[in-house]
Design a protein around this motif. Sequence first.
Motif, mmCIF file in Angstrom:
data_model
loop_
_atom_site.group_PDB
_atom_site.id
_atom_site.type_symbol
_atom_site.label_atom_id
_atom_site.label_comp_id
_atom_site.label_asym_id
_atom_site.label_seq_id
_atom_site.Cartn_x
_atom_site.Cartn_y
_atom_site.Cartn_z
ATOM 1 N N VAL A 24 43.987 65.822 34.859
ATOM 2 C CA VAL A 24 43.759 66.449 36.163
ATOM 3 C C VAL A 24 44.034 67.948 36.079
ATOM 4 N N GLU A 25 45.134 68.330 35.441
ATOM 5 C CA GLU A 25 45.460 69.751 35.312
ATOM 6 C C GLU A 25 44.425 70.493 34.478
ATOM 7 N N GLN A 26 43.916 69.864 33.418
ATOM 8 C CA GLN A 26 42.882 70.504 32.610
ATOM 9 C C GLN A 26 41.600 70.682 33.416
ATOM 10 N N GLN A 27 41.240 69.691 34.208
ATOM 11 C CA GLN A 27 40.039 69.804 35.032
ATOM 12 C C GLN A 27 40.197 70.911 36.075
ATOM 13 N N MET A 28 41.376 71.007 36.661
ATOM 14 C CA MET A 28 41.615 72.068 37.638
ATOM 15 C C MET A 28 41.575 73.433 36.961
ATOM 16 N N HIS A 29 42.102 73.500 35.769
ATOM 17 C CA HIS A 29 42.111 74.767 35.038
ATOM 18 C C HIS A 29 40.689 75.171 34.652
ATOM 19 N N ASN A 30 39.865 74.203 34.314
ATOM 20 C CA ASN A 30 38.486 74.497 33.933
ATOM 21 C C ASN A 30 37.613 74.826 35.134
ATOM 22 N N ASN A 31 38.004 74.421 36.312
ATOM 23 C CA ASN A 31 37.253 74.709 37.525
ATOM 24 C C ASN A 31 37.492 76.171 37.899
ATOM 25 N N SER A 32 36.456 76.991 37.819
ATOM 26 C CA SER A 32 36.616 78.430 38.028
ATOM 27 C C SER A 32 37.003 78.771 39.458
ATOM 28 N N ILE A 33 36.516 78.020 40.455
ATOM 29 C CA ILE A 33 36.857 78.310 41.846
ATOM 30 C C ILE A 33 38.336 78.033 42.087
ATOM 31 N N ALA A 34 38.833 76.924 41.592
ATOM 32 C CA ALA A 34 40.248 76.603 41.759
ATOM 33 C C ALA A 34 41.115 77.618 41.014
ATOM 34 N N ASP A 35 40.661 78.022 39.830
ATOM 35 C CA ASP A 35 41.407 79.017 39.059
ATOM 36 C C ASP A 35 41.451 80.351 39.801
ATOM 37 N N LEU A 36 40.327 80.756 40.364
ATOM 38 C CA LEU A 36 40.277 81.990 41.145
ATOM 39 C C LEU A 36 41.198 81.901 42.353
ATOM 40 N N PHE A 37 41.174 80.760 43.050
ATOM 41 C CA PHE A 37 42.047 80.557 44.203
ATOM 42 C C PHE A 37 43.515 80.676 43.804
ATOM 43 N N ASN A 38 43.895 80.070 42.681
ATOM 44 C CA ASN A 38 45.288 80.140 42.230
ATOM 45 C C ASN A 38 45.692 81.560 41.877
ATOM 46 N N ARG A 39 44.799 82.323 41.287
ATOM 47 C CA ARG A 39 45.107 83.719 40.959
ATOM 48 C C ARG A 39 45.299 84.552 42.216
ATOM 49 N N VAL A 40 44.433 84.359 43.199
ATOM 50 C CA VAL A 40 44.554 85.094 44.459
ATOM 51 C C VAL A 40 45.834 84.680 45.182
ATOM 52 N N LYS A 41 46.145 83.411 45.147
ATOM 53 C CA LYS A 41 47.351 82.917 45.807
ATOM 54 C C LYS A 41 48.604 83.551 45.205
ATOM 55 N N THR A 42 48.637 83.742 43.905
ATOM 56 C CA THR A 42 49.803 84.362 43.280
ATOM 57 C C THR A 42 49.924 85.838 43.625
ATOM 58 N N LEU A 43 48.799 86.488 43.944
ATOM 59 C CA LEU A 43 48.861 87.899 44.336
ATOM 60 C C LEU A 43 49.537 88.075 45.686
ATOM 61 N N PHE A 44 49.370 87.110 46.574
ATOM 62 C CA PHE A 44 49.921 87.225 47.913
ATOM 63 C C PHE A 44 51.161 86.364 48.116
ATOM 64 N N TYR A 45 51.817 86.033 47.058
ATOM 65 C CA TYR A 45 53.027 85.222 47.151
ATOM 66 C C TYR A 45 54.201 86.106 47.531
ATOM 67 N N PHE A 46 54.908 85.723 48.572
ATOM 68 C CA PHE A 46 56.100 86.438 48.996
ATOM 69 C C PHE A 46 57.284 85.499 48.838
ATOM 70 N N PRO A 47 58.270 85.880 48.041
ATOM 71 C CA PRO A 47 59.346 84.957 47.713
ATOM 72 C C PRO A 47 60.224 84.568 48.896
ATOM 73 N N LYS A 48 60.558 85.509 49.762
ATOM 74 C CA LYS A 48 61.467 85.188 50.854
ATOM 75 C C LYS A 48 61.089 85.975 52.097
ATOM 76 N N PRO A 49 61.116 85.333 53.258
ATOM 77 C CA PRO A 49 60.792 86.047 54.492
ATOM 78 C C PRO A 49 61.758 87.194 54.775
ATOM 79 N N ALA A 50 63.023 87.045 54.411
ATOM 80 C CA ALA A 50 63.997 88.122 54.648
ATOM 81 C C ALA A 50 63.625 89.368 53.849
ATOM 82 N N PHE A 51 63.121 89.177 52.656
ATOM 83 C CA PHE A 51 62.690 90.308 51.831
ATOM 84 C C PHE A 51 61.526 91.026 52.486
#
Length: 165
Positions: free
Chosen positions: A74-101
Amino acid sequence: MKCEQVKELILTDYLDGQMEKAKKTQLEEHLTTCRDCREYELLTRTTVVEPFYNIEKHNPPEATWNKTREQIIVEQQMHNNSIADLFNRVKTLFYFPKPAFIAATVVVLFAVATTVIKFPLENQETRKGVSDSQVECINYLMSVFDEELINGDDDLETSIEYFFL
């Protein structure tokens, strides 16, 4: 190799016997020259690896292996799926660790923006006040200079020259 890299490799691939020959050669050369890393390798081997040499090995149930294989697929299929990979990359760009920060960052940015916007206005008002007083001073000195020229006092000791000298 740096000692940090060597210690990390000792903990991961070297003691497991999973290291490439070229890296293993470099690591062993470093161990021959670096006493601290050599002691670290010996301590790690005796406390982490050797106690597990003589324990009885248990194989997990077949169902566990099947679930693990399925998860890997399942993880390999998700990794090979370019749309899911793009979504994961974008999601990591907008990740905020803590609301207080985030809240603290917004407050600091607001304070800096307020300060930067406030000071230039004050500086312009201050400059205007200084420039007006300077103009008044120069006008006064010029009027005194003009009076001296009218009176025929054209020697080098005018009030302006006296002021600057």
